[in-house]
Write a protein that holds these residues in place. Structure first.
Motif, mmCIF file in Angstrom:
data_model
loop_
_atom_site.group_PDB
_atom_site.id
_atom_site.type_symbol
_atom_site.label_atom_id
_atom_site.label_comp_id
_atom_site.label_asym_id
_atom_site.label_seq_id
_atom_site.Cartn_x
_atom_site.Cartn_y
_atom_site.Cartn_z
ATOM 1 N N UNK A 22 21.411 -34.855 18.241
ATOM 2 C CA UNK A 22 20.953 -36.160 17.847
ATOM 3 C C UNK A 22 22.124 -37.037 17.418
ATOM 4 N N UNK A 23 22.998 -36.439 16.640
ATOM 5 C CA UNK A 23 24.141 -37.202 16.166
ATOM 6 C C UNK A 23 25.028 -37.623 17.335
ATOM 7 N N UNK A 24 25.209 -36.724 18.306
ATOM 8 C CA UNK A 24 26.065 -37.044 19.449
ATOM 9 C C UNK A 24 25.442 -38.105 20.338
ATOM 10 N N UNK A 25 24.107 -38.173 20.397
ATOM 11 C CA UNK A 25 23.481 -39.198 21.230
ATOM 12 C C UNK A 25 23.636 -40.591 20.615
ATOM 13 N N UNK A 26 23.789 -40.635 19.293
ATOM 14 C CA UNK A 26 23.951 -41.938 18.632
ATOM 15 C C UNK A 26 25.416 -42.368 18.626
ATOM 16 N N UNK A 27 26.299 -41.455 18.225
ATOM 17 C CA UNK A 27 27.706 -41.820 18.067
ATOM 18 C C UNK A 27 28.523 -41.687 19.350
ATOM 19 N N UNK A 28 28.218 -40.771 20.215
ATOM 20 C CA UNK A 28 28.893 -40.536 21.490
ATOM 21 C C UNK A 28 30.407 -40.326 21.341
ATOM 22 N N UNK A 29 30.788 -39.585 20.314
ATOM 23 C CA UNK A 29 32.195 -39.243 20.153
ATOM 24 C C UNK A 29 32.351 -37.735 20.249
ATOM 25 N N UNK A 77 33.826 -35.724 18.128
ATOM 26 C CA UNK A 77 33.549 -35.115 16.831
ATOM 27 C C UNK A 77 32.039 -34.978 16.630
ATOM 28 N N UNK A 78 31.286 -35.999 17.024
ATOM 29 C CA UNK A 78 29.836 -35.947 16.890
ATOM 30 C C UNK A 78 29.247 -34.852 17.775
ATOM 31 N N UNK A 79 29.789 -34.698 18.982
ATOM 32 C CA UNK A 79 29.304 -33.653 19.896
ATOM 33 C C UNK A 79 29.597 -32.275 19.308
ATOM 34 N N UNK A 80 30.792 -32.068 18.758
ATOM 35 C CA UNK A 80 31.134 -30.768 18.156
ATOM 36 C C UNK A 80 30.252 -30.492 16.925
ATOM 37 N N UNK A 81 30.012 -31.501 16.127
ATOM 38 C CA UNK A 81 29.152 -31.327 14.951
ATOM 39 C C UNK A 81 27.732 -30.978 15.382
ATOM 40 N N UNK A 82 27.252 -31.624 16.436
ATOM 41 C CA UNK A 82 25.917 -31.338 16.937
ATOM 42 C C UNK A 82 25.837 -29.900 17.454
#
Length: 102
Positions: free
Chosen positions: A1-8, A10-15
């Motif tokens: 979810x976080x990666x779909x909003x931020x698209x970075x 770091x967000x993808x790794x956190x997701x």
């Protein structure tokens, strides 16, 4: 979810880490459940048997206690039925005679 909003990146790794944590938590929650369930079931059965044994012992005690109470009540009834011969006692304490009152 976080990666779909931020698209970075770091967000993808956190997701990904979040998803791995949820999967690991699901495995932890599911695996010991069967063993815990069986262990709890065994403990409940043991407690149930122990309580039944205690109640059976208590019933035995109650029967003997009832017999003793019946014997006591019979003895008390016999004591009440017989009139006891009571001798008059001398009064206790300082008592003035009637001569002193005059």
């Amino acid at each position: 979810m976080l990666s779909s909003v931020l698209r970075s990146e770091v967000a993808i790794q956190a997701n990904r880490k979040i998803m791995k944590a949820f999967v690991a938590y699901r495995h932890l929650a599911e695996l010991p459940l069967a063993a815990t369930y069986l262990d709890l079931r065994k403990q409940i059965e043991d407690l149930k048997n122990e309580v039944n044994d205690i109640l059976a012992d208590q019933n035995d005690i109650n029967e003997s206690t009832r017999a003793q109470l019946d014997a006591i009540s019979t003895a008390l009834a016999e004591l009440q039925a017989k009139p006891a011969e009571v001798k008059p006692r001398r009064p206790i304490g300082f008592i003035q005679s009637k001569k002193d009152d005059e």
